[in-house]
Design a protein around this motif. Sequence first.
Motif, short mmCIF file in Angstrom:
data_model
loop_
_atom_site.label_atom_id
_atom_site.label_comp_id
_atom_site.label_asym_id
_atom_site.label_seq_id
_atom_site.Cartn_x
_atom_site.Cartn_y
_atom_site.Cartn_z
N ARG A 1 -2.82 -2.65 7.31
CA ARG A 1 -4.28 -2.55 7.31
C ARG A 1 -4.82 -2.35 8.72
N GLN A 2 -4.23 -3.03 9.69
CA GLN A 2 -4.69 -2.88 11.08
C GLN A 2 -4.38 -1.48 11.61
N ILE A 3 -3.23 -0.94 11.22
CA ILE A 3 -2.89 0.43 11.62
C ILE A 3 -3.90 1.41 11.03
N LYS A 4 -4.24 1.21 9.76
CA LYS A 4 -5.24 2.08 9.11
C LYS A 4 -6.56 2.03 9.86
N ALA A 5 -6.96 0.83 10.30
CA ALA A 5 -8.23 0.66 11.00
C ALA A 5 -8.28 1.42 12.32
N THR A 6 -7.11 1.69 12.90
CA THR A 6 -7.09 2.45 14.16
C THR A 6 -7.30 3.95 13.94
N GLY A 7 -7.24 4.42 12.68
CA GLY A 7 -7.40 5.83 12.40
C GLY A 7 -6.11 6.61 12.25
N ILE A 8 -4.97 5.93 12.41
CA ILE A 8 -3.68 6.58 12.19
C ILE A 8 -3.50 6.80 10.69
N ALA A 9 -3.08 7.98 10.30
CA ALA A 9 -2.79 8.26 8.90
C ALA A 9 -1.46 7.63 8.51
N ASP A 42 4.86 -2.59 -4.43
CA ASP A 42 3.85 -3.64 -4.54
C ASP A 42 2.48 -3.01 -4.72
N MET A 43 2.17 -2.65 -5.96
CA MET A 43 0.90 -1.94 -6.22
C MET A 43 -0.32 -2.81 -5.93
N ASP A 44 -0.20 -4.12 -6.15
CA ASP A 44 -1.34 -5.00 -5.91
C ASP A 44 -1.76 -4.96 -4.44
N ALA A 45 -0.80 -4.84 -3.54
CA ALA A 45 -1.10 -4.76 -2.11
C ALA A 45 -1.41 -3.32 -1.70
N LEU A 46 -0.71 -2.38 -2.31
CA LEU A 46 -0.77 -0.99 -1.85
C LEU A 46 -2.07 -0.28 -2.25
N LEU A 47 -2.47 -0.41 -3.51
CA LEU A 47 -3.60 0.38 -3.99
C LEU A 47 -4.91 0.08 -3.27
#
Length: 239
Positions: free
Chosen positions: A183-191, A198-203
């Motif tokens: 989640r923190q990587i996503k917040a930096t803008g990296i794709a 683990d769909m509950d965490a992934l989706l």
Amino acid sequence: MNGAPPIIEARKIHTYYGDSHVLHGVDFHIDAGETVSLLGRNGMGKTTLLRSMLGLTPPRSGSIHVDGLECTGASTHETTRKGIAFVPEDRGIFPNLDVLENLTMASRSGPAGGDDWTLKRIFDLFPRLHERRDHMGNQLSGGEQQMLTIARALMTNPRLIILDEATEGLAPLIRLEIWEIVRQIKATGIASIIVDKDMDALLPICDRNYIVNKGTIAYQGKSRELLENPDLCKQYLCV
């Protein structure tokens, strides 16, 4: 985004292992800043798709494009130098190097010259690795090795990180740590392209999702659409 071509795109690719036809005309793409999942049961072709796009298992037909430019047949080194980092299922760390050496040897500027990911930033994101910085790779737990592999990928200053089986075989508490890092990587803008069960965490993290079934794309769409279609999940994802 904003009319820019996808970071990486597969068009109608067919990939074989010897005489075994694994991927059958697969289309896939990811745009800058997106987080995309690859879902499917074991043996359906998810890892083969990743390997095909990276040149590790080149497709026999179809094409691969990076930033809109065809790079079919390019070496893995050429493709990853364009800002793409791969975290393989087997992690691939150097067991005879310590944590600091594993990270330092991977360090390089991004394709546009960016040096955002420093050792300090890595250790801020992975405090456990800072504690273990003098430990050899083979002295780390499985979860710590996974953290090191992700951290090493970030040291290349990528714009896309590919995580194959991001939390497979890890203890529940370690899985929670890995998902928080994602989640923190996503917040930096990296794709990110993520393969995980683990769909509950992934989706909730993903912007779009692909389901791979017997070497074809059976579904692609947003997480909400997938969650609202339990029959689709039961057909392609449940064991």
